[in-house]
Design a protein around this motif. Sequence first.
Motif, PDB file in Angstrom:
ATOM      1  N   VAL A  32       6.411 -10.233  14.389  1.00 29.92           N
ATOM      2  CA  VAL A  32       5.150 -10.876  13.531  1.00 29.92           C
ATOM      3  C   VAL A  32       5.863 -12.004  12.876  1.00 29.92           C
ATOM      4  CG1 VAL A  32       3.784 -10.373  11.599  1.00 29.92           C
ATOM      5  CG2 VAL A  32       4.136  -8.502  13.174  1.00 29.92           C
ATOM      6  N   GLY A  33       5.111 -13.336  12.922  1.00 28.98           N
ATOM      7  CA  GLY A  33       5.438 -14.350  12.137  1.00 28.98           C
ATOM      8  C   GLY A  33       4.959 -14.393  10.704  1.00 28.98           C
ATOM      9  N   LYS A  34       3.639 -15.034  10.490  1.00 30.23           N
ATOM     10  CA  LYS A  34       2.921 -15.230   9.409  1.00 30.23           C
ATOM     11  C   LYS A  34       2.106 -14.215   9.348  1.00 30.23           C
ATOM     12  CE  LYS A  34       0.679 -18.469   6.451  1.00 30.23           C
ATOM     13  NZ  LYS A  34       0.081 -20.085   6.327  1.00 30.23           N
ATOM     14  N   PRO A  35       1.645 -13.362   8.405  1.00 31.68           N
ATOM     15  CA  PRO A  35       0.808 -12.292   8.436  1.00 31.68           C
ATOM     16  C   PRO A  35      -0.749 -12.364   8.874  1.00 31.68           C
ATOM     17  CG  PRO A  35       2.308 -12.162   6.396  1.00 31.68           C
ATOM     18  CD  PRO A  35       2.661 -13.427   7.085  1.00 31.68           C
ATOM     19  N   LYS A  36      -1.086 -11.716   9.638  1.00 33.72           N
ATOM     20  CA  LYS A  36      -2.318 -11.992  10.427  1.00 33.72           C
ATOM     21  C   LYS A  36      -3.258 -10.945  10.155  1.00 33.72           C
ATOM     22  CE  LYS A  36      -0.943 -15.789  13.389  1.00 33.72           C
ATOM     23  NZ  LYS A  36       0.537 -15.609  12.885  1.00 33.72           N
ATOM     24  N   VAL A  37      -4.652 -11.167   9.685  1.00 30.70           N
ATOM     25  CA  VAL A  37      -5.486  -9.970   9.976  1.00 30.70           C
ATOM     26  C   VAL A  37      -6.203  -9.732  11.277  1.00 30.70           C
ATOM     27  CG1 VAL A  37      -7.864  -9.309   8.860  1.00 30.70           C
ATOM     28  CG2 VAL A  37      -5.979 -10.326   7.610  1.00 30.70           C
ATOM     29  N   ALA A  38      -6.095  -8.552  12.081  1.00 28.05           N
ATOM     30  CA  ALA A  38      -6.869  -8.526  13.278  1.00 28.05           C
ATOM     31  C   ALA A  38      -8.011  -8.363  12.979  1.00 28.05           C
ATOM     32  CB  ALA A  38      -6.004  -7.174  13.824  1.00 28.05           C
ATOM     33  N   SER A  39      -8.583  -7.317  12.106  1.00 28.15           N
ATOM     34  CA  SER A  39      -9.991  -7.307  11.857  1.00 28.15           C
ATOM     35  C   SER A  39     -10.133  -6.548  10.489  1.00 28.15           C
ATOM     36  CB  SER A  39     -10.708  -6.353  13.068  1.00 28.15           C
ATOM     37  OG  SER A  39      -9.861  -5.020  13.123  1.00 28.15           O
ATOM     38  N   ALA A  40     -11.269  -6.386   9.911  1.00 30.47           N
ATOM     39  CA  ALA A  40     -11.542  -5.715   8.814  1.00 30.47           C
ATOM     40  C   ALA A  40     -12.982  -5.086   8.798  1.00 30.47           C
ATOM     41  CB  ALA A  40     -11.347  -6.679   7.863  1.00 30.47           C
ATOM     42  N   MET A  41     -13.193  -3.853   8.302  1.00 34.52           N
ATOM     43  CA  MET A  41     -14.486  -3.323   8.330  1.00 34.52           C
ATOM     44  C   MET A  41     -14.785  -2.033   7.277  1.00 34.52           C
ATOM     45  SD  MET A  41     -14.028  -1.428  11.866  1.00 34.52           S
ATOM     46  CE  MET A  41     -12.936  -2.918  12.313  1.00 34.52           C
ATOM     47  N   LEU A  42     -15.786  -1.963   7.065  1.00 39.38           N
ATOM     48  CA  LEU A  42     -16.217  -0.660   6.346  1.00 39.38           C
ATOM     49  C   LEU A  42     -15.796   0.564   7.275  1.00 39.38           C
ATOM     50  CD1 LEU A  42     -19.421  -1.520   4.169  1.00 39.38           C
ATOM     51  CD2 LEU A  42     -17.174  -0.782   3.272  1.00 39.38           C
ATOM     52  N   HIS A  43     -15.294   1.488   6.691  1.00 42.34           N
ATOM     53  CA  HIS A  43     -14.515   2.422   7.679  1.00 42.34           C
ATOM     54  C   HIS A  43     -14.986   3.859   7.054  1.00 42.34           C
ATOM     55  CE1 HIS A  43     -12.350   4.617  10.559  1.00 42.34           C
ATOM     56  NE2 HIS A  43     -12.176   3.612  11.496  1.00 42.34           N
ATOM     57  N   GLY A  81      -6.871 -13.935  12.344  1.00 44.08           N
ATOM     58  CA  GLY A  81      -5.639 -14.773  11.889  1.00 44.08           C
ATOM     59  C   GLY A  81      -5.542 -14.583  10.441  1.00 44.08           C
ATOM     60  N   PHE A  82      -4.696 -15.714   9.852  1.00 45.60           N
ATOM     61  CA  PHE A  82      -4.232 -15.485   8.650  1.00 45.60           C
ATOM     62  C   PHE A  82      -5.346 -15.770   7.644  1.00 45.60           C
ATOM     63  CE2 PHE A  82      -2.837 -17.845   4.617  1.00 45.60           C
ATOM     64  CZ  PHE A  82      -2.044 -16.761   4.280  1.00 45.60           C
ATOM     65  N   ILE A  83      -5.804 -15.068   6.630  1.00 48.32           N
ATOM     66  CA  ILE A  83      -6.891 -15.547   5.655  1.00 48.32           C
ATOM     67  C   ILE A  83      -6.257 -15.616   4.422  1.00 48.32           C
ATOM     68  CG2 ILE A  83      -8.905 -14.427   4.958  1.00 48.32           C
ATOM     69  CD1 ILE A  83      -9.130 -13.034   7.266  1.00 48.32           C
ATOM     70  N   GLU A  84      -6.531 -16.584   3.646  1.00 50.92           N
ATOM     71  CA  GLU A  84      -6.128 -16.638   2.260  1.00 50.92           C
ATOM     72  C   GLU A  84      -6.223 -15.537   1.479  1.00 50.92           C
ATOM     73  OE1 GLU A  84      -4.329 -18.886   1.177  1.00 50.92           O
ATOM     74  OE2 GLU A  84      -4.149 -20.350   2.507  1.00 50.92           O
TER      75      GLU A  84
END
Length: 333
Positions: A32-43, A81-84
């Motif tokens: 892993v280089g710079k942190p990245k978000v794969a996905s996000a959701m209510l679960h 990807g990377f999200i602020e």
Amino acid sequence: MVKFLSDLENCTLCEWRCGVDRLNRELGVCRVGKPKVASAMLHPAPPESYTIFLAGCNFKCLNCQNWSIAHFPDSEKQIRGFIEPKVLGKEAYEAVNSPKGISMGADRIFFSGGSPTPSLPYIEEVVKEARKIGEIKVNYDTNGFLTLDSLKRVIGFTNSITFDIKAYHDIVHRALTGAPVGPVLRNAKYVAEKAQEKLWEFRVLLIPGISEGEIKPLAEFFSEIDSSLPLNFLAFRPNFVMSDYMGASQELMKRAVNIARETGLEKASFSGLTDIPGKIPEVKLDDYAERAEFAEDIARKMGCVTHPRNCGECPLKNSCPIKNYNPDKNENI
């Protein structure tokens, strides 16, 4: 360089302690280089939450359920990807407090993966930004392979921790994950003794044949610490390299709960879909060493070259055949 990512210049967030400069394109075991978000959701899975899946993992499990996320970038999965952190913190806070979030009982942000540990400083920043807006709980899902310093940081900002343990015996844990179990058990003990109020539950995945010798020693390990610790056995379902392997039976899951209760654990339970059909070779597995060798053989057939498995010292750690395996493109073993 963003200040909150300074840890990545000499990364020692997990127990591989690679020391690589991830901000300068050096990659450690997790790749892993710079942190990245794969996905996000209510679960809806307990605890109900807005779950953020971080790309990458410091384990290379044979049975990975989220392989396309855990083995990024090698999986070539399309991710967000990377999200602020300010943007993601606001997104998560608003989702939890949305009509849909409220109706499902969501009350926290849940960080998962893969493994969130390679993204720890990023997660801390996201939480900080979310809490600037208002009060919100945080859950951290871990495979336990953090440094003690990283674990203390996690305890500092979380309200709950879900802690996954693959095995008790080192050779079994290495066979399944490629990593030693010592740090995992150390950290489990630390959470149980120092931060039990933040423990949601310990979780143990049961793989038929391979994991059966881990039930009693893990239950005894927890029982000796505190008989009130919550332990949930998860039913293995065929995945990744083991996609044609048989699922855990209901009989196995009930037996695990009974064994745990016999050791004194008061809060033993199981969850997951059972009795999924599949293949399992007709082999006699009398003890945990034989079960470890059986799992090692699966890894060996996939091209793993360290035995016992040791991803930290593997000459193929940057071109791992297991990490590069794609069950959507390859035939099952």
